[in-house]
Write a protein that holds these residues in place. Structure first.
Motif, PDB file in Angstrom:
ATOM      1  N   GLU A  80       0.822  -1.210   0.000  1.00  0.00           N
ATOM      2  CA  GLU A  80       0.000   0.000   0.000  1.00  0.00           C
ATOM      3  C   GLU A  80       0.858   1.262   0.000  1.00  0.00           C
ATOM      4  O   GLU A  80       0.465   2.289  -0.562  1.00  0.00           O
ATOM      5  CB  GLU A  80      -0.930   0.003   1.218  1.00  0.00           C
ATOM      6  N   ARG A  90      -8.271  -0.218 -10.867  1.00  0.00           N
ATOM      7  CA  ARG A  90      -8.123  -1.673 -11.044  1.00  0.00           C
ATOM      8  C   ARG A  90      -6.649  -2.078 -10.982  1.00  0.00           C
ATOM      9  O   ARG A  90      -6.302  -3.091 -10.372  1.00  0.00           O
ATOM     10  CB  ARG A  90      -8.736  -2.099 -12.377  1.00  0.00           C
ATOM     11  N   THR A 131      -5.492  -2.019  -7.440  1.00  0.00           N
ATOM     12  CA  THR A 131      -5.864  -3.244  -6.725  1.00  0.00           C
ATOM     13  C   THR A 131      -4.899  -4.372  -7.039  1.00  0.00           C
ATOM     14  O   THR A 131      -4.536  -5.159  -6.150  1.00  0.00           O
ATOM     15  CB  THR A 131      -7.300  -3.656  -7.094  1.00  0.00           C
ATOM     16  N   THR A 178      -1.838  -3.715  -4.846  1.00  0.00           N
ATOM     17  CA  THR A 178      -2.006  -3.974  -3.410  1.00  0.00           C
ATOM     18  C   THR A 178      -2.153  -5.454  -3.112  1.00  0.00           C
ATOM     19  O   THR A 178      -1.837  -5.892  -2.002  1.00  0.00           O
ATOM     20  CB  THR A 178      -3.220  -3.221  -2.845  1.00  0.00           C
ATOM     21  N   THR A 179      -2.613  -6.232  -4.082  1.00  0.00           N
ATOM     22  CA  THR A 179      -2.782  -7.670  -3.859  1.00  0.00           C
ATOM     23  C   THR A 179      -1.573  -8.485  -4.320  1.00  0.00           C
ATOM     24  O   THR A 179      -1.566  -9.709  -4.164  1.00  0.00           O
ATOM     25  CB  THR A 179      -4.049  -8.188  -4.560  1.00  0.00           C
TER      26      THR A 179
END
Length: 259
Positions: free
Chosen positions: A143, A168, A171, A174-175
């Motif tokens: 993050e 998107r 995301t 972050t994943t």
């Protein structure tokens, strides 16, 4: 999405397109996953059997806190081809995926058809830049990196016009497992393919983003000048040109692969 086990390690792999069509293998950038190619799949899957996968350390593929170099990522790609009995494939990689493509074109040219090396470099310094990113990922998590990365990956006008696409990709970042990101950062830090790519004989297209601060136009031009006969195409985009200019990217790659 199916998970395949290669030498005891899981890899997230997906196929699209006719089973009897020529294989086009796609390799994602640092910090993303195979879904970064979604805009290209509808068109490319009409002509190709598109093979995309989450690179080591990314998405749902294996992520271990073990050091490796670009060679390891190249051998992963070859292992995937071997797993499915594919003797030869075209290649398209963005950023880190383009670095892996350079290694394959140098070390496994007989397994490659045409190669697209997009928004990439043969060498990326200084080491301190990568050491800082590694320390941040390990110490603070992904993050802490997201906003700075997105600012480099997309032009200001695109971030304003297409916030959903930017979100998107955020995301995806972050994943991404922090250890996967960190170990791949180290592989990029230690890479230098500036001389080895001079031996490449496969047809190559270098895609350059004209406003790319991560791998600037000069980095793409260096690759094109080192590889005999390499072509270039410039797109009005920052780092993830396949997302910022999806139609132009899709067409340029398809024209090169089918030309």
């Amino acid at each position: 999405m199916p998970i395949e086990t290669l030498a005891g390690e899981p890899f997230n792999i997906r196929f699209d397109g006719p089973s009897d069509a020529p294989v086009l293998m796609l390799s994602n950038s640092l910090g993303t996953n195979l879904s970064m190619w979604d805009p290209q799949i509808p068109e490319w899957s009409k002509r190709f059997r598109v093979l995309r996968y989450d690179s080591r350390g990314h998405g749902l593929s294996v992520a271990t806190d073990t050091s490796f170099g670009i060679e390891r990522l190249g051998k992963d790609a070859l292992a995937i081809l071997d797993h499915f009995g594919i003797e030869r494939a075209h290649w398209c990689g963005v950023s880190k995926g383009g670095m892996v493509g350079q290694w394959l074109a140098t070390n496994a040219r007989e397994r490659m058809g045409r190669l697209v090396l997009a928004n990439t470099a043969a060498h990326m310094g200084p080491p301190s830049l990568w050491d800082d990113r590694i320390a941040t990922a390990r110490g603070q998590g992904m993050e802490a990196l997201v906003q700075g990365v997105l600012a480099r990956w997309f032009s200001p006008r695109f971030r304003e016009a297409e916030p959903e696409t930017v979100a998107r990709v955020g995301t995806m970042l972050t994943t991404t497992p922090a250890i996967g990101y960190a170990t791949c950062c180290a592989a990029i830090r230690d890479m230098d393919q500036r001389e080895t790519i001079r031996s490449v004989t496969n047809p190559v297209l270098v895609v350059i983003g004209t406003v790319d601060p991560a791998t600037p136009p000069a980095a793409g031009q260096l690759i094109a000048e080192a590889i005999p006969g390499a072509r270039t195409v410039e797109l009005d985009a920052a780092h993830l040109s396949n997302l910022e200019q999806p139609e132009a990217f899709t067409k340029a790659v398809q024209d090169f692969l089918t030309g």
